[in-house]
Design a protein around this motif. Structure first.
Motif, short mmCIF file in Angstrom:
data_model
loop_
_atom_site.label_atom_id
_atom_site.label_comp_id
_atom_site.label_asym_id
_atom_site.label_seq_id
_atom_site.Cartn_x
_atom_site.Cartn_y
_atom_site.Cartn_z
N SER A 5 0.83 -1.19 0.00
CA SER A 5 0.00 0.00 0.00
C SER A 5 0.87 1.24 0.00
CB SER A 5 -0.90 0.00 1.24
OG SER A 5 -1.42 1.29 1.47
N PRO A 6 0.43 2.36 -0.67
CA PRO A 6 1.21 3.60 -0.62
C PRO A 6 1.43 4.11 0.79
CG PRO A 6 -0.49 3.71 -2.32
CD PRO A 6 -0.75 2.46 -1.54
N ALA A 7 0.55 3.70 1.72
CA ALA A 7 0.70 4.15 3.10
C ALA A 7 1.72 3.33 3.88
CB ALA A 7 -0.66 4.09 3.81
N THR A 8 2.26 2.27 3.28
CA THR A 8 3.25 1.44 3.97
C THR A 8 4.48 2.29 4.31
OG1 THR A 8 2.53 -0.49 2.71
CG2 THR A 8 4.67 -0.64 3.79
N PRO A 9 4.96 2.25 5.55
CA PRO A 9 6.11 3.08 5.94
C PRO A 9 7.33 2.77 5.08
CG PRO A 9 5.05 2.15 7.89
CD PRO A 9 4.42 1.49 6.70
N GLN A 10 8.01 3.83 4.65
CA GLN A 10 9.22 3.68 3.83
C GLN A 10 10.38 4.48 4.44
OE1 GLN A 10 8.81 3.83 -0.54
NE2 GLN A 10 6.61 4.09 -0.26
N LEU A 11 10.33 5.79 4.31
CA LEU A 11 11.44 6.65 4.70
C LEU A 11 11.35 6.99 6.19
CD1 LEU A 11 13.77 7.80 2.94
CD2 LEU A 11 12.48 9.93 2.82
N THR A 12 11.42 5.95 7.03
CA THR A 12 11.32 6.15 8.48
C THR A 12 12.68 6.52 9.06
OG1 THR A 12 11.75 3.82 8.94
CG2 THR A 12 9.45 4.46 8.61
N PHE A 13 12.66 7.10 10.27
CA PHE A 13 13.91 7.52 10.91
C PHE A 13 14.85 6.34 11.11
CE2 PHE A 13 16.41 8.04 14.80
CZ PHE A 13 17.16 9.16 14.46
N ARG A 14 14.30 5.20 11.58
CA ARG A 14 15.17 4.07 11.86
C ARG A 14 15.76 3.50 10.57
NH1 ARG A 14 11.16 -0.92 13.69
NH2 ARG A 14 10.01 -1.11 11.73
N ALA A 15 14.98 3.53 9.48
CA ALA A 15 15.50 3.03 8.21
C ALA A 15 16.61 3.93 7.69
CB ALA A 15 14.37 2.94 7.18
N ILE A 63 8.65 -4.31 3.96
CA ILE A 63 9.50 -4.57 2.80
C ILE A 63 10.02 -3.26 2.22
CG2 ILE A 63 7.58 -4.60 1.16
CD1 ILE A 63 9.07 -6.82 -0.35
N LEU A 64 9.22 -2.19 2.31
CA LEU A 64 9.64 -0.91 1.76
C LEU A 64 10.67 -0.23 2.66
CD1 LEU A 64 6.32 0.49 0.27
CD2 LEU A 64 8.07 -0.93 -0.78
N GLU A 65 10.59 -0.43 3.97
CA GLU A 65 11.66 0.07 4.85
C GLU A 65 12.97 -0.64 4.53
OE1 GLU A 65 10.68 1.45 9.24
OE2 GLU A 65 9.66 -0.43 8.79
N ASN A 66 12.92 -1.94 4.40
CA ASN A 66 14.13 -2.69 4.06
C ASN A 66 14.68 -2.25 2.70
OD1 ASN A 66 14.32 -4.42 6.38
ND2 ASN A 66 12.58 -5.58 5.60
N ASN A 67 13.80 -1.93 1.78
CA ASN A 67 14.24 -1.45 0.47
C ASN A 67 14.94 -0.10 0.60
OD1 ASN A 67 14.22 -1.44 -2.55
ND2 ASN A 67 12.91 0.35 -2.21
N ILE A 68 14.44 0.77 1.46
CA ILE A 68 15.09 2.07 1.69
C ILE A 68 16.48 1.86 2.28
CG2 ILE A 68 15.06 4.05 3.27
CD1 ILE A 68 13.44 4.58 0.82
N VAL A 69 16.61 0.91 3.22
CA VAL A 69 17.92 0.66 3.84
C VAL A 69 18.92 0.17 2.79
CG1 VAL A 69 19.18 -0.73 5.51
CG2 VAL A 69 16.94 0.20 6.11
N GLN A 70 18.52 -0.81 1.97
CA GLN A 70 19.47 -1.31 0.98
C GLN A 70 19.78 -0.25 -0.08
OE1 GLN A 70 19.27 -2.40 -2.41
NE2 GLN A 70 17.14 -1.90 -2.83
N THR A 71 18.83 0.64 -0.35
CA THR A 71 19.08 1.73 -1.30
C THR A 71 20.17 2.66 -0.77
OG1 THR A 71 16.83 1.68 -2.19
CG2 THR A 71 18.07 3.72 -2.47
N LYS A 428 15.22 -0.14 -9.78
CA LYS A 428 14.64 -1.35 -10.37
C LYS A 428 14.07 -2.24 -9.26
CE LYS A 428 13.87 -4.46 -13.64
NZ LYS A 428 13.01 -4.21 -14.81
N ALA A 429 14.85 -2.44 -8.20
CA ALA A 429 14.34 -3.23 -7.07
C ALA A 429 13.10 -2.58 -6.49
CB ALA A 429 15.42 -3.37 -5.99
N GLY A 430 13.13 -1.25 -6.32
CA GLY A 430 11.97 -0.55 -5.80
C GLY A 430 10.75 -0.67 -6.70
N TYR A 431 10.97 -0.64 -8.00
CA TYR A 431 9.86 -0.77 -8.96
C TYR A 431 9.19 -2.14 -8.82
CZ TYR A 431 7.53 -0.88 -13.53
OH TYR A 431 6.61 -0.98 -14.54
N ILE A 432 9.99 -3.17 -8.57
CA ILE A 432 9.44 -4.52 -8.44
C ILE A 432 8.64 -4.67 -7.15
CG2 ILE A 432 10.08 -6.96 -8.15
CD1 ILE A 432 12.49 -6.39 -10.00
N VAL A 433 9.12 -4.06 -6.05
CA VAL A 433 8.43 -4.24 -4.76
C VAL A 433 7.42 -3.14 -4.46
CG1 VAL A 433 10.41 -5.49 -3.83
CG2 VAL A 433 10.21 -3.03 -3.40
#
Length: 655
Positions: A5-15, A63-71, A428-433
């Motif tokens: 969902s677009p509301a899924t946390p992504q750019l959080t402080f801990r990430a 999954i989007l927080e983890n994606n931000i970390v690997q980015t 590309k990874a972000g586009y997939i997830v």
């Protein structure tokens, strides 16, 4: 699998915090590896595994927080590559006595941020409209999607990191229990024979990651240098080089081979790299023009439309503002070097144009072959050559500052190109997830600048402890810094310096022949290829560094056969089969590299290279070192194949 969902946390402080910490650690590790072996590795997958484990301990991450970390964390490998390929050249040339903090921060930080900005218009064309494979981006996405149980991956990383750390601690720069190399040399009649291997687990890990094809190519390049060119030069031309002959008059066979390589033969690699860099640009001319045109058209078309959260890039108007804000300090930096606006303004224009062009090239190559195989050094050589020609016209060939100015331009472009290619891989990874592009782009900028903050201290520490560039009596086993040595040689050669142009010309001929052979293989649709820049690195670096890389690639090939894979197997199957081994290899590299940096601290503080050395009775020979390396290889193999059902789950049915 449904998109988050677009509301899924992504750019959080801990990430963001975790990404910055991992980026700095991985940048330091890759700086050591790049100076040591001339290669860096992509860090997105190890970062994703660590992120999943850490955030799970903190209550679970999306999954989007983890994606931000690997980015953000993946910026560590790109900034390290951009810096160590170029900036050490300024110390090697004698322009700097050490690495100036604010200058390194300005070059690396602003270059990295420009790489993020220049890559934004390319996302839609290369990922959405005419998608390129981006193999490492796909692999990272698969790891993120399979992240429900990161525990085994973390255990593999921790085990391998500990092994790499212990072996590095026991080696010559630490406890001196085992040597760094196992080398044999001597004369067979008039023939100078030389063979050996470095005992580094990190190089074994590098070989496993890059695979057998690249391993064969780099080893072949080294064999050409050490087992063909050096014996020929020693037998036929040593008599006509009295200066070199006098230098090694009382030396061993290994001393003679090393002196010939240092003074003459490694310049074959310089010529091959030069022709390889030019060929890279020429071969991509059509794709480059198409990618830039469609990227800018997509950015203009999307500017006034409402787009989904998963399609929102950084706004173009803010990008232009940021571009001006970043370019002005670089213009001032160039002005401080040359002292003339008539020169610094053209330097800035060259940097902007070359930066955008080569970020596009880097992104395209990353899309085809992945960030780890992206020939950023070839792109940088082309930049320095072009900048040098312009600066020769502006300053004259005898200018004392011309070579420095060319390196400064190349350094910014190199950082931008490395970050740009990595950015597209992450997107590309972000586009997939189902991630939001602008949040990833912002995170990569934060990660890149964070890494730039630590590069000068890390480089100063490594330089003081090990030496960077050509070996000296104080640092006989210095970090080779092959790309930076090459950049320094090219720049100095074009501004009044003396280079063995005959060797460079022969090397260019070897590079051209390699390109022709590779094109023939391409026409035959062969699975085996001969990338010219990989061959050039092999020619340029010591043989003992290439042997463990080849052995690691051979091990990866054996693992593939154990899993029932063939040359025609799907890339996703290959990634799944290699995932445990890739994590183990990444752990070996990171553990050894970080320990090398930690060992440097007491060496620098005490001023003694042997400060950690144990008594002589605890010093063992190269045979023990070979046994240790064999045990590490066996462990890597066991980890790679221990999943009993792996072969059946990843292998494709045979025809």
């Amino acid at each position: 699998m449904a998109s988050p969902s677009p509301a899924t946390p992504q750019l959080t402080f801990r990430a963001v915090l975790l990404a910055v910490v991992l980026a700095m650690i991985l940048a330091a590790a890759n700086a050591y590896l790049g100076l040591f072996a001339g290669l860096t590795i992509a860090t997105a997958i190890p970062a994703a595994v660590v992120s999943m484990g850490v955030l799970r301990l903190l209550g679970g991450g999306t999954i989007l927080e983890n994606n931000i970390v690997q980015t953000g964390a993946s910026a560590g490998s790109s900034i390290a590559a951009g810096v160590i390929f170029t900036i050490p050249a300024l110390v090697i040339m004698g322009y700097w006595p050490d690495f100036k903090y604010w200058w390194v921060l300005g070059i690396a930080g602003l270059g990295g941020l420009l790489g993020v900005l220049f890559s934004v218009p390319l996302r839609r064309s290369m990922i959405v409209e005419e998608p390129l494979p981006f193999p490492e981006g796909k692999a990272a996405a698969e790891v993120l999607k399979a992240g429900e149980n990161p525990g085994p991956g973390l255990k593999i990383l921790a085990l391998a990191g500990s092994i790499g750390a212990l072996v590095k601690l026991a080696a010559e720069s630490g406890l001196r229990m085992i040597p760094d190399n196992a080398v044999g040399s001597g004369f067979i009649g008039k023939y100078l024979g030389y063979m050996g291997t470095n005992l580094s687990p990190a190089l074994l890990g590098v070989g496993y990651i890059v695979g057998l094809n690249v391993g064969i190519v780099v080893l072949s390049g080294s064999i050409l240098s050490w087992n063909i060119a050096i014996p020929i030069y020693q037998a036929l031309f040593m008599g006509s080089d009295p200066e070199l002959a006098a230098r090694v008059a009382d030396g061993s066979a290994a001393d003679i081979a090393g002196a010939i390589w240092s003074a003459k033969i490694r310049y074959l690699g310089v010529g091959a790299m030069l022709i390889g860099g030019i060929w890279t640009l020429f071969s991509l001319r059509n794709s480059l023009a198409s990618g830039i045109k469609s990227g800018l058209a997509a950015a203009r078309k999307g500017g006034g439309l409402a787009v989904a959260e998963t399609e929102r890039d950084l706004p173009m108007k803010w990008m232009l503002v940021a571009l001006v804000a970043f370019v002005v300090p670089l213009a001032l930096l160039y002005q401080a070097i040359v002292g003339s606006w008539m020169v610094s303004i053209p330097m800035t224009i060259i940097m902007i144009v070359a930066g955008f062009l080569f970020v596009s090239v880097s992104a395209y190559l990353a899309g085809l072959v992945g960030s780890s195989n992206n020939p950023v050094s070839g792109i940088t050589i082309a930049t320095i050559l072009f900048a040098s020609v312009v600066l020769v016209l502006l300053l004259g060939r005898d200018s004392p500052i011309g070579a420095v100015a060319a390196i400064m331009i190349g350094a910014v472009v190199c950082c931008a190109a490395a970050v740009g290619g990595d950015n597209l891989q992450d997107l590309k990874a972000g586009y997939i997830v189902g991630a939001t592009p602008w949040k990833q782009q912002l995170m990569l900028g934060i990660g890149a600048f964070s890494c730039a903050l630590i590069m000068a201290p890390v480089l100063n520490l490594l330089s003081a402890a090990y030496g960077i560039g050509a070996p000296t009596p104080e640092h006989p086993n210095s970090l080779a810094a092959p790309q930076a040595m090459l950049m320094a040689s090219v720049a100095k050669g074009l501004f009044g310096g003396k280079l063995p142009w005959t060797m460079i010309a022969i090397g260019a001929g070897i590079g051209a022949a390699t390109i022709a052979f590779d094109e023939w293989l391409k026409a035959r649709k062969s699975h085996f290829r001969v990338p010219v820049l990989a061959a050039a690195i092999g020619i340029y670096l010591p043989l003992e560094l290439m042997v463990p890389i080849f052995l690691g690639g051979l091990l990866a090939y054996i693992v593939e056969r154990r899993h029932g894979l063939s040359l025609d197997s799907d890339e996703a199957d290959r990634d799944r089969a290699h995932r445990p081994g890739t994590l183990f290899a990444a752990g070996l590299i990171t553990g050894e590299a970080l320990t090398g940096i930690l060992i440097a601290i007491p060496i620098v503080v005490s001023g003694r290279a042997d400060v950690l050395a144990l008594p002589e009775a605890w010093h063992f020979g190269s045979l023990v070192g070979l046994v240790v390396l064999a045990v590490v290889a066996w462990l890597l193999y066991r980890v790679s194949v221990r999943n009993g059902g792996a072969a059946e789950s990843v292998a494709k049915p045979s025809a």
